[in-house]
Scaffold this motif. Structure first.
Motif, mmCIF file in Angstrom:
data_model
loop_
_atom_site.group_PDB
_atom_site.id
_atom_site.type_symbol
_atom_site.label_atom_id
_atom_site.label_comp_id
_atom_site.label_asym_id
_atom_site.label_seq_id
_atom_site.Cartn_x
_atom_site.Cartn_y
_atom_site.Cartn_z
ATOM 1 N N LEU A 138 0.737 -1.766 0.156
ATOM 2 C CA LEU A 138 -0.176 0.003 0.028
ATOM 3 C C LEU A 138 1.009 1.169 -0.133
ATOM 4 O O LEU A 138 1.518 1.726 0.730
ATOM 5 C CB LEU A 138 -0.730 -0.113 0.967
ATOM 6 N N SER A 139 0.564 2.093 -0.743
ATOM 7 C CA SER A 139 1.558 3.140 -0.738
ATOM 8 C C SER A 139 0.647 4.126 0.097
ATOM 9 O O SER A 139 0.061 4.131 0.882
ATOM 10 C CB SER A 139 0.987 4.366 -2.234
ATOM 11 N N ARG A 140 1.497 5.648 0.581
ATOM 12 C CA ARG A 140 1.118 6.168 1.353
ATOM 13 C C ARG A 140 1.257 8.589 0.385
ATOM 14 O O ARG A 140 1.866 7.988 -0.194
ATOM 15 C CB ARG A 140 2.635 6.639 2.238
ATOM 16 N N SER A 141 0.125 8.507 0.782
ATOM 17 C CA SER A 141 -0.003 9.972 0.457
ATOM 18 C C SER A 141 -0.466 11.017 1.453
ATOM 19 O O SER A 141 -0.221 9.994 2.422
ATOM 20 C CB SER A 141 -0.769 10.651 -0.715
ATOM 21 N N GLU A 142 -0.071 11.886 1.348
ATOM 22 C CA GLU A 142 -0.242 13.369 2.052
ATOM 23 C C GLU A 142 -1.676 13.755 1.559
ATOM 24 O O GLU A 142 -2.354 13.545 2.838
ATOM 25 C CB GLU A 142 0.784 14.564 1.252
ATOM 26 N N ASP A 152 2.500 17.449 16.312
ATOM 27 C CA ASP A 152 3.968 17.247 16.167
ATOM 28 C C ASP A 152 4.682 16.222 16.879
ATOM 29 O O ASP A 152 6.041 16.072 16.865
ATOM 30 C CB ASP A 152 5.147 18.432 16.539
ATOM 31 N N SER A 153 2.990 15.463 17.714
ATOM 32 C CA SER A 153 4.016 13.909 18.150
ATOM 33 C C SER A 153 4.066 12.796 17.207
ATOM 34 O O SER A 153 4.155 12.464 16.229
ATOM 35 C CB SER A 153 2.514 13.237 18.715
ATOM 36 N N LYS A 154 5.606 11.954 17.743
ATOM 37 C CA LYS A 154 6.079 10.913 17.810
ATOM 38 C C LYS A 154 6.080 9.941 18.566
ATOM 39 O O LYS A 154 6.469 9.981 19.251
ATOM 40 C CB LYS A 154 7.266 11.346 17.547
ATOM 41 N N VAL A 155 5.944 8.851 18.105
ATOM 42 C CA VAL A 155 5.208 8.118 18.745
ATOM 43 C C VAL A 155 5.743 6.482 18.157
ATOM 44 O O VAL A 155 5.971 6.783 16.951
ATOM 45 C CB VAL A 155 4.108 7.406 18.778
ATOM 46 N N ASN A 156 6.590 5.547 18.474
ATOM 47 C CA ASN A 156 7.438 4.397 18.761
ATOM 48 C C ASN A 156 6.522 3.473 18.694
ATOM 49 O O ASN A 156 6.855 3.146 20.072
ATOM 50 C CB ASN A 156 8.858 4.573 18.919
ATOM 51 N N VAL A 157 6.622 2.054 17.885
ATOM 52 C CA VAL A 157 5.488 1.293 18.027
ATOM 53 C C VAL A 157 5.546 0.327 16.852
ATOM 54 O O VAL A 157 5.790 0.245 15.970
ATOM 55 C CB VAL A 157 3.560 1.970 17.693
ATOM 56 N N SER A 158 6.033 -0.693 17.274
ATOM 57 C CA SER A 158 6.164 -1.471 17.235
ATOM 58 C C SER A 158 5.405 -3.133 17.194
ATOM 59 O O SER A 158 5.122 -3.560 17.937
ATOM 60 C CB SER A 158 7.330 -2.656 16.674
ATOM 61 N N ALA A 191 13.520 10.242 11.282
ATOM 62 C CA ALA A 191 14.384 11.308 10.453
ATOM 63 C C ALA A 191 13.657 11.808 9.914
ATOM 64 O O ALA A 191 13.449 13.438 9.674
ATOM 65 C CB ALA A 191 15.456 10.804 9.970
ATOM 66 N N GLU A 192 13.429 11.005 9.457
ATOM 67 C CA GLU A 192 12.292 12.200 7.741
ATOM 68 C C GLU A 192 10.810 12.288 8.634
ATOM 69 O O GLU A 192 9.981 13.270 7.125
ATOM 70 C CB GLU A 192 12.011 11.081 6.674
ATOM 71 N N PHE A 193 10.262 12.309 9.449
ATOM 72 C CA PHE A 193 8.714 12.539 10.208
ATOM 73 C C PHE A 193 8.813 13.986 10.107
ATOM 74 O O PHE A 193 7.486 14.144 10.046
ATOM 75 C CB PHE A 193 8.525 12.017 11.904
ATOM 76 N N ASP A 194 9.701 15.656 10.830
ATOM 77 C CA ASP A 194 9.281 16.131 10.912
ATOM 78 C C ASP A 194 8.841 17.217 9.073
ATOM 79 O O ASP A 194 8.106 17.536 8.983
ATOM 80 C CB ASP A 194 10.710 16.703 11.295
ATOM 81 N N THR A 195 9.881 16.560 8.594
ATOM 82 C CA THR A 195 9.695 17.008 6.923
ATOM 83 C C THR A 195 8.429 16.462 6.509
ATOM 84 O O THR A 195 7.467 17.826 5.686
ATOM 85 C CB THR A 195 10.725 17.304 6.269
ATOM 86 N N LEU A 196 8.120 14.988 6.948
ATOM 87 C CA LEU A 196 6.452 14.525 5.786
ATOM 88 C C LEU A 196 5.415 15.313 6.993
ATOM 89 O O LEU A 196 4.430 15.722 5.904
ATOM 90 C CB LEU A 196 6.910 13.496 6.563
ATOM 91 N N ASN A 197 5.436 15.650 8.466
ATOM 92 C CA ASN A 197 4.887 15.998 8.833
ATOM 93 C C ASN A 197 4.274 17.083 8.547
ATOM 94 O O ASN A 197 2.923 17.830 8.743
ATOM 95 C CB ASN A 197 5.015 16.341 10.207
ATOM 96 N N LYS A 198 5.309 18.261 8.159
ATOM 97 C CA LYS A 198 5.149 19.524 7.716
ATOM 98 C C LYS A 198 3.851 19.654 6.440
ATOM 99 O O LYS A 198 3.653 20.824 6.279
ATOM 100 C CB LYS A 198 6.616 20.719 7.712
#
Length: 538
Positions: A195-199, A307-313, A399-406
């Motif tokens: 599955l792809s991901r889109s903004e 801007d919350s970042k959660v680490n889930v596996s 590392a890329e979350f902030d850029t993608l999230n903005k």
């Protein structure tokens, strides 16, 4: 009165019901430059005859044809029927079976109509006299974004097959995919999803294959098989969840038919669910301790900073499958000051759900998944199973979350900047006043466990929480509730934000989650099981 902007919160969930196998029907394969099995793919959209698309990360669709007319349909592993909203189209060459079929959902939407037989084409494949529910005017079309649903789940889920069998009709009610498998009895009976991901907006869906694997992910065939533990749902057992470094396990809410082993939980992989659900303790562990996060009883969501970042596996046996942090937080509405209000993607699973985790598209975007039908297929043998291959590099994702999230938040604001009409508000008000019965939930008495295996302190008292919105967003009803659902969620989030500012009591802090836990080797068993949703509704 404020404007509502929540148009990218479309939920999706699959439907379960009981069906009966019947005789095969004529099937033909069109000429193809490929092998006998055709990869359904959008790697190159210009070459894709299947129309596999991603709508706002909420609905994954394909385009099929009936009597030459195209229909955009959601592809759903949580159901097995084909239904179409045929309003405004004139289909030629259909055969009316004289039997009425229905798929009804707890929110009042559904697909009801004659079960017809017609030639259905998807890409290179045509099934002659395929049974489907002809449902003109269905209100389960995601505000017109889709025109139906193609179920690719277990055959026993079929409402159509059950209705035809009960009426003693000689018409074949087999699912489209089962008919495809039957036409090639010597070929493997599996499908895969990437599955792809889109903004925001509609983009290529990624890749969907039948009987073949995507070349870049061929290692999936070497991954451990997750045994399916139900004859009519993609259920399996999960060992633990790693949340911000704490590994939690156990605390199953229980199932009326499937015996869940100690220290494991029962999960469903469902492409028809946009978000995901989990037992309350796990959801609390994900979001409760985030700065400025609050749980709202009324909506059933955690309201969290965007801007919350959660680490889930997710942990299956010795393997962990991390989720990209962008898939754990969702923009839901625009506040009065123009800021975006975000919610946690995981919501509480009711303790009477019959399954602990529904891992929908939010999780499935992070894995390449394979679903093998085994003896579910008319020509198959062996037990069905699933395999998943991680496609998320957690260090890169972090590392890329902030850029993608903005970029996502900017796109969300831009897409809703002109959506402030009074009609939108009135529609949301009407939707929010629809009567929906509350569902009582309670914490699991067993609780999730820490590394020592001891039960952690857990609030065992029950609390009455209106989870109708949670059901709409991430539980098994259906994922195409469209604009009404979107506006309802927007209205609730709007009310929550306003209530918070006025010092209201809209938020309720829940008990602390348990400490780190324990990992044990994967194990599963197969037992007789009847879906708790055998009545066709949720």
């Amino acid at each position: 009165m404020r404007s509502l902007h929540a148009l990218s919160v479309v939920l999706s969930v699959g439907v379960a019901s009981i069906g009966v196998e019947s005789l095969s029907i004529p099937f033909q394969k069109r000429a193809s430059p490929h092998s006998s099995w055709v990869r359904l793919s959008t790697q190159n959209p210009d070459d894709d005859p299947f129309g596999f698309q991603n709508i706002n990360n909420n609905i994954y669709t394909g385009t099929l044809e009936v009597s030459g007319q195209p229909f955009i349909v959601q592809i759903d592993t949580g159901s097995s029927d084909l239904w179409l909203d045929t309003k405004g189209t004139r289909l030629q060459g259909l055969t009316d079976t004289g039997v009425v079929g229905s798929i009804l959902y707890v929110d009042g939407t559904g697909a009801v109509g004659n079960i017809d037989l017609g030639n259905v084409t998807w890409g290179e494949f045509t099934v002659e006299q395929q049974a489907f529910i002809n449902a003109p005017g269905s209100n389960a079309t995601a505000g017109g974004q889709i025109q139906g649903l193609l179920g690719v789940g277990p055959p026993l889920l079929s409402n159509v097959d059950a209705a035809l069998s009960a009426s003693k009709s000689k018409a074949d009610g087999s699912s489209f995919l089962d008919n495809v498998f039957a036409f090639y009895p010597d070929e493997p009976n599996f499908m895969t999803f990437y599955l792809s991901r889109s903004e925001v907006g509609t983009i290529d869906g990624g890749e969907f294959t039948i009987g073949d694997v995507v070349q870049n992910f061929s290692d999936i065939t070497q991954t451990p098989k997750l045994n399916v533990v139900s004859p009519d749902n993609w259920f399996t057992f999960m060992d633990a969840v790693n949340i911000n470094g704490d590994q939690l396990y156990g605390g199953s809410l229980g199932s009326p038919e499937v015996k869940v082993p100690d220290n494991q939980t029962l999960i469903l992989l469902d492409s028809g669910t946009s978000l995901s659900t989990a037992p309350p303790d796990y959801v609390d562990a994900m979001y409760k301790n985030l700065p400025n996060a609050s749980f709202d009883d009324e909506s059933g969501f955690y309201i969290v900073p965007c801007d919350s970042k959660v680490n889930v596996s997710m942990v299956f046996g010795e393997n962990e499958f991390p989720m990209h942090p962008i898939d754990l937080i969702l923009p839901a509405a625009i506040d009065d000051d123009g800021s975006v209000v975000c919610v946690g993607v995981f919501t509480y699973a009711p303790d009477n759900a019959g399954v602990d985790f529904i891992l929908g598209d939010a999780f499935l975007r992070n894995v390449y998944s394979l679903f093998d039908f085994g003896n579910w297929a008319k020509v198959g043998d062996g037990f069905p199973f699933m395999q998943i291959l991680s496609v998320t590099d957690i260090e890169k994702a972090w590392a890329e979350f902030d850029t993608l999230n903005k970029a996502r938040l900017d796109a969300f604001v831009a897409s809703h900047s002109s959506s402030s009409s009074s009609s939108t508000t009135s529609d949301a008000t009407a939707a929010s006043t629809q009567a929906r019965p509350p569902i009582s939930t309670s914490k699991s008495g067993s609780g999730i466990k820490d590394a020592s295996g001891a039960l952690a302190d857990s609030d065992s008292s029950s609390s009455s929480v209106d989870l109708s919105n949670v059901l709409r967003l991430s539980y098994i009803i259906i994922g195409m509730l469209g604009l009404i659902v979107v506006l309802l969620i927007g209205a609730v989030v709007t009310m929550v934000v306003r209530n918070r500012r006025s010092g209201g009591k809209g938020y309720k802090t829940l008990h602390d989650p348990v400490p780190p836990s324990h990992e044990k080797p994967y194990q599963s068993s197969y037992s007789d099981y009847t879906t708790p949703y055998a009545d066709g509704g949720h």
